[in-house]
Design a protein around this motif. Structure first.
Motif, PDB file in Angstrom:
ATOM      1  N   ARG A   5       0.820  -1.207   0.000  1.00 45.93           N
ATOM      2  CA  ARG A   5       0.000   0.000   0.000  1.00 45.93           C
ATOM      3  C   ARG A   5       0.859   1.265   0.000  1.00 45.93           C
ATOM      4  O   ARG A   5       0.492   2.271  -0.588  1.00 45.93           O
ATOM      5  CB  ARG A   5      -0.965  -0.013   1.169  1.00 45.93           C
ATOM      6  N   SER A   9       0.562   3.896  -3.035  1.00 44.36           N
ATOM      7  CA  SER A   9       0.247   5.296  -2.775  1.00 44.36           C
ATOM      8  C   SER A   9       1.265   6.221  -3.421  1.00 44.36           C
ATOM      9  O   SER A   9       0.911   7.237  -4.029  1.00 44.36           O
ATOM     10  CB  SER A   9       0.203   5.560  -1.266  1.00 44.36           C
ATOM     11  N   ARG A  13       0.646   8.665  -7.023  1.00 42.67           N
ATOM     12  CA  ARG A  13       0.787  10.113  -6.926  1.00 42.67           C
ATOM     13  C   ARG A  13       2.004  10.639  -7.694  1.00 42.67           C
ATOM     14  O   ARG A  13       2.237  11.840  -7.731  1.00 42.67           O
ATOM     15  CB  ARG A  13       0.856  10.531  -5.459  1.00 42.67           C
ATOM     16  N   TYR A  53      -0.217  11.057   2.699  1.00 43.42           N
ATOM     17  CA  TYR A  53      -1.031  10.448   1.648  1.00 43.42           C
ATOM     18  C   TYR A  53      -2.535  10.645   1.873  1.00 43.42           C
ATOM     19  O   TYR A  53      -3.343  10.230   1.046  1.00 43.42           O
ATOM     20  CB  TYR A  53      -0.717   8.961   1.524  1.00 43.42           C
ATOM     21  N   VAL A  55      -4.524   9.171   4.060  1.00 44.04           N
ATOM     22  CA  VAL A  55      -5.170   7.870   4.252  1.00 44.04           C
ATOM     23  C   VAL A  55      -5.105   7.528   5.735  1.00 44.04           C
ATOM     24  O   VAL A  55      -4.351   8.135   6.493  1.00 44.04           O
ATOM     25  CB  VAL A  55      -4.487   6.750   3.416  1.00 44.04           C
ATOM     26  N   LEU A  60      -3.395   1.797   5.644  1.00 47.24           N
ATOM     27  CA  LEU A  60      -1.995   1.491   5.334  1.00 47.24           C
ATOM     28  C   LEU A  60      -1.601   0.102   5.835  1.00 47.24           C
ATOM     29  O   LEU A  60      -0.845  -0.609   5.183  1.00 47.24           O
ATOM     30  CB  LEU A  60      -1.058   2.526   5.958  1.00 47.24           C
TER      31      LEU A  60
END
Length: 78
Positions: A5, A9, A13, A53, A55, A60
């Motif tokens: 993850r 991520s 991006r 991020y 999140v 995560l």
């Protein structure tokens, strides 16, 4: 799960590992080890990663919860 993850991520991006390491104020080597799954971040660094991020730490770490339409935990996640 965390390492996957984390990389997902970053890649989505469009950042390099070096850019993320700089933004988190950690070494490139440390960040690379997080993505390789050979090292875990400190709690402080984990919070910085989640904030950066945008999140949750649960996401995560692969701790996804399913909430039904009434705001209750689904039987599927118990």
């Amino acid at each position: 799960m965390f390492s996957n993850r984390l990389k997902e991520s970053r890649v989505l991006r469009g950042y390099t590992q070096q850019e993320i390491a700089n933004k988190l104020d950690i070494t490139l080597n440390a960040y690379q080890k997080y993505e390789q799954g050979t090292r875990s971040p400190s709690l402080d660094t984990l919070v910085k990663i989640a904030d950066f991020y945008d999140v949750s730490i649960d996401w995560l770490l692969g701790r996804d919860l399913w909430i039904d339409t009434h705001g209750e935990l689904s039987d599927e996640c118990l």
